[in-house]
Design a protein around this motif. Structure first.
Motif, mmCIF file in Angstrom:
data_model
loop_
_atom_site.group_PDB
_atom_site.id
_atom_site.type_symbol
_atom_site.label_atom_id
_atom_site.label_comp_id
_atom_site.label_asym_id
_atom_site.label_seq_id
_atom_site.Cartn_x
_atom_site.Cartn_y
_atom_site.Cartn_z
ATOM 1 N N UNK A 324 0.848 -1.185 0.000
ATOM 2 C CA UNK A 324 0.000 0.000 0.000
ATOM 3 C C UNK A 324 0.889 1.243 0.000
ATOM 4 N N UNK A 325 0.436 2.279 -0.687
ATOM 5 C CA UNK A 325 1.210 3.506 -0.704
ATOM 6 C C UNK A 325 1.438 4.006 0.723
ATOM 7 N N UNK A 326 2.683 4.313 1.025
ATOM 8 C CA UNK A 326 3.038 4.752 2.367
ATOM 9 C C UNK A 326 3.608 3.662 3.234
ATOM 10 N N UNK A 327 3.503 2.376 2.796
ATOM 11 C CA UNK A 327 4.091 1.280 3.567
ATOM 12 C C UNK A 327 5.607 1.449 3.627
ATOM 13 N N UNK A 328 6.194 1.127 4.768
ATOM 14 C CA UNK A 328 7.635 1.229 4.924
ATOM 15 C C UNK A 328 8.316 0.066 4.232
ATOM 16 N N UNK A 329 9.380 0.380 3.490
ATOM 17 C CA UNK A 329 10.134 -0.644 2.775
ATOM 18 C C UNK A 329 11.632 -0.406 3.002
ATOM 19 N N UNK A 345 12.732 3.527 3.348
ATOM 20 C CA UNK A 345 11.893 4.543 2.724
ATOM 21 C C UNK A 345 10.447 4.066 2.741
ATOM 22 N N UNK A 346 9.655 4.599 1.835
ATOM 23 C CA UNK A 346 8.259 4.169 1.736
ATOM 24 C C UNK A 346 7.963 3.694 0.319
ATOM 25 N N UNK A 347 6.916 2.923 0.205
ATOM 26 C CA UNK A 347 6.449 2.497 -1.113
ATOM 27 C C UNK A 347 5.622 3.636 -1.701
ATOM 28 N N UNK A 348 6.013 4.083 -2.901
ATOM 29 C CA UNK A 348 5.371 5.259 -3.504
ATOM 30 C C UNK A 348 4.211 4.904 -4.425
ATOM 31 N N UNK A 349 4.226 3.698 -5.002
ATOM 32 C CA UNK A 349 3.128 3.315 -5.884
ATOM 33 C C UNK A 349 3.577 2.382 -6.985
ATOM 34 N N UNK A 350 2.591 1.854 -7.720
ATOM 35 C CA UNK A 350 2.872 0.991 -8.867
ATOM 36 C C UNK A 350 2.873 1.837 -10.131
ATOM 37 N N UNK A 357 4.617 -2.465 -21.039
ATOM 38 C CA UNK A 357 3.409 -2.738 -20.276
ATOM 39 C C UNK A 357 3.687 -3.390 -18.943
ATOM 40 N N UNK A 358 4.975 -3.595 -18.609
ATOM 41 C CA UNK A 358 5.346 -4.226 -17.346
ATOM 42 C C UNK A 358 5.038 -3.296 -16.172
ATOM 43 N N UNK A 359 4.563 -3.884 -15.086
ATOM 44 C CA UNK A 359 4.310 -3.127 -13.855
ATOM 45 C C UNK A 359 5.584 -3.114 -13.026
ATOM 46 N N UNK A 360 5.974 -1.958 -12.530
ATOM 47 C CA UNK A 360 7.155 -1.843 -11.681
ATOM 48 C C UNK A 360 6.779 -1.109 -10.394
ATOM 49 N N UNK A 361 7.602 -1.270 -9.369
ATOM 50 C CA UNK A 361 7.334 -0.675 -8.060
ATOM 51 C C UNK A 361 8.183 0.590 -7.887
ATOM 52 N N UNK A 362 7.572 1.644 -7.404
ATOM 53 C CA UNK A 362 8.291 2.898 -7.149
ATOM 54 C C UNK A 362 8.479 3.086 -5.645
ATOM 55 N N UNK A 363 9.674 3.526 -5.260
ATOM 56 C CA UNK A 363 9.972 3.771 -3.852
ATOM 57 C C UNK A 363 10.902 4.962 -3.709
ATOM 58 N N UNK A 364 10.894 5.573 -2.510
ATOM 59 C CA UNK A 364 11.865 6.636 -2.250
ATOM 60 C C UNK A 364 13.036 6.130 -1.427
ATOM 61 N N UNK A 365 13.065 4.839 -1.142
ATOM 62 C CA UNK A 365 14.231 4.256 -0.470
ATOM 63 C C UNK A 365 15.430 4.386 -1.403
ATOM 64 N N UNK A 366 16.569 4.854 -0.901
ATOM 65 C CA UNK A 366 17.712 5.115 -1.781
ATOM 66 C C UNK A 366 18.160 3.883 -2.557
ATOM 67 N N UNK A 367 18.255 4.035 -3.884
ATOM 68 C CA UNK A 367 18.794 2.994 -4.747
ATOM 69 C C UNK A 367 19.993 3.622 -5.452
ATOM 70 N N UNK A 368 21.182 3.352 -4.925
ATOM 71 C CA UNK A 368 22.403 3.962 -5.428
ATOM 72 C C UNK A 368 23.188 2.969 -6.274
ATOM 73 N N UNK A 369 24.202 3.445 -7.025
ATOM 74 C CA UNK A 369 25.030 2.525 -7.807
ATOM 75 C C UNK A 369 25.578 1.401 -6.937
ATOM 76 N N UNK A 370 25.348 0.173 -7.359
ATOM 77 C CA UNK A 370 25.741 -0.995 -6.577
ATOM 78 C C UNK A 370 24.564 -1.671 -5.912
#
Length: 418
Positions: A324-329, A345-350, A357-370
């Motif tokens: 759900x949007x706002x869930x901690x991840x 971070x939190x889950x931002x949405x699908x 047409x693929x569904x992907x997950x959006x988050x604000x949890x840092x995804x850095x190189x590596x």
């Protein structure tokens, strides 16, 4: 100011009758009796102490006039000092500005002759927005990144279990990435982590070859200018050409070693690579070599086979389970070579890829190189996605491939009861 007052006083004295030296200007000596004229109301009288008409005390008036004159003189001196200081500050500022401009110009001229020393960023994947895969260039020189502190993890907690099941991946060509155990012998990661990006190599090759061509042309230009110099008579133009040649040769001397290093690096990158040299590092630091590699034809996914008694399999979210949007991840991975890093971070949405047409997950949890290939999990340690990209030139916008897509892509049966 003092000159102006002196001129005014001189004009005033010139307009009055001649007086003996030291006699106030308002005392007239051309009368039979010594008569004075009041400086305020011009009343003529013989009383030299006080004006009989307006009551002005002459001596006090002189004292006031003298005091005002002294104050004006002091103010004039301070104004001159401020002006002098201001002028000095302006000169200093002008000199500093000239130095800065000169330094900047020198830097620009020097930089314009220097070939690129680093390869270009990875090619943008086809997503709904301009994005980049988050893999750094080499393992030896990880780029500095802003990494959040790892949240406190208690021993035996779901986060601790997930961290122990996450691995760091290093390829023979220098790519760093992450992955995690999907089964006790299978690790899931991103395809771009274990397959060399040929487009990146092509672009780097183009830059190195272009730099070599420019250096060759510069060397030919120097030879031509030196021949021209030998035919010129001594004079300002010849001396100017000597300076130009010296600067060109100086810059060329600095550029050539860098160009040779880049050409050696290109030669190394063009060597045939085998995926058999892919290294896997477990959470405890133990090192293994991947037994085999399987990549997806349409998704940014890959599987590595590895046999280890230390394998910790991560739990995956049940099919049909949604965030759900706002869930901690949380994301776990190897950002910039910092192994076992956990960020939250939190889950931002699908979101949906417009091209596939693929569904992907959006988050604000840092995804850095590596972080590419690492798991996106909830507070219970259940995997919902495989981290694979972030938006270019943004913070707090990252994406993950749903974990169910891994099972579908490689025809793996999801663990029972999850």
């Amino acid at each position: 100011m003092e000159l102006h007052e002196a001129l005014v006083a001189s004009a005033a004295r010139a307009s009055q009758p001649d007086c003996p030296a030291g006699t106030p200007w308002y005392i007239s000596t051309d009368m039979t009796l010594e008569t004075i004229r009041c400086p305020k109301c011009s009343h003529a009288q013989t009383n030299q102490v006080e004006c009989e008409a307006c009551g002005l005390l002459f001596r006090k008036f002189e004292q006031v006039q003298a005091r005002e004159k002294e104050e004006k003189s002091a103010q004039s001196g301070q104004s001159g000092l401020k002006s002098e200081r201001s002028g000095s500050a302006t000169k200093i500022g002008s000199v500093l500005a000239l130095v800065v401009v000169t330094a900047a110009l020198t830097y620009v001229l020097a930089s314009s002759n220097r070939p690129e020393s680093v390869p270009p960023p990875p090619t943008q994947p086809a997503e709904t927005v301009v994005a980049e895969k988050v893999t750094p260039d080499t393992a030896a020189k990880p780029a500095p990144q802003r990494i959040e502190q790892t949240p406190a993890i208690s021993a035996g907690s779901p986060l601790e279990q997930a961290k122990n099941g996450t691995v760091a991946i290093e390829t023979p060509w220098g790519t760093l990435g992450s992955g995690f155990f999907l089964t006790d012998t299978t690790i899931v990661t991103n395809k771009h982590v274990v397959v060399q990006d040929t487009s990146q190599l092509d672009e780097f090759r183009h830059k190195v070859k272009t730099s070599r061509q420019l250096i060759t042309l510069e060397q030919e230009s120097i030879v031509e200018l030196r021949n021209r110099l030998n035919r010129m008579e001594d004079g300002p133009t010849r001396r100017q050409l000597i300076i130009i040649l010296q600067e060109k040769e100086k810059l060329l001397t600095r550029v050539l070693p860098i160009q040779k290093e880049e050409e050696a690096r290109l030669k190394e990158m063009e060597q045939p690579r085998s995926t058999s040299g892919i290294k896997v590092f477990l959470a405890d630091g133990s090192e293994y070599t991947a037994q085999s590699v399987q990549v997806s034809a349409k998704r940014d996914l890959a599987l590595l086979s590895l046999y280890s008694a230390k394998a910790v399999v991560l739990k995956t979210a049940a099919k049909g389970s949604v965030l759900q949007q706002g869930d901690k991840v949380f994301t776990i991975g190897n950002p910039s070579g910092l192994r076992n890093t956990v960020t939250s971070g939190i889950f931002s949405g699908y979101r949906q890829d417009k091209e596939t047409g693929e569904v992907i997950l959006q988050t604000d949890a840092p995804i850095n190189p590596g972080n590419s290939g690492g798991p996106l999990i909830d507070a219970r340690g259940q995997v919902y996605g495989v981290n694979f990209l972030r938006l270019r030139d943004t913070q707090g916008i990252g994406f993950a491939i749903p974990i169910q897509a891994v099972f579908e892509e490689f025809s793996i049966t999801s663990p029972t009861g999850q």
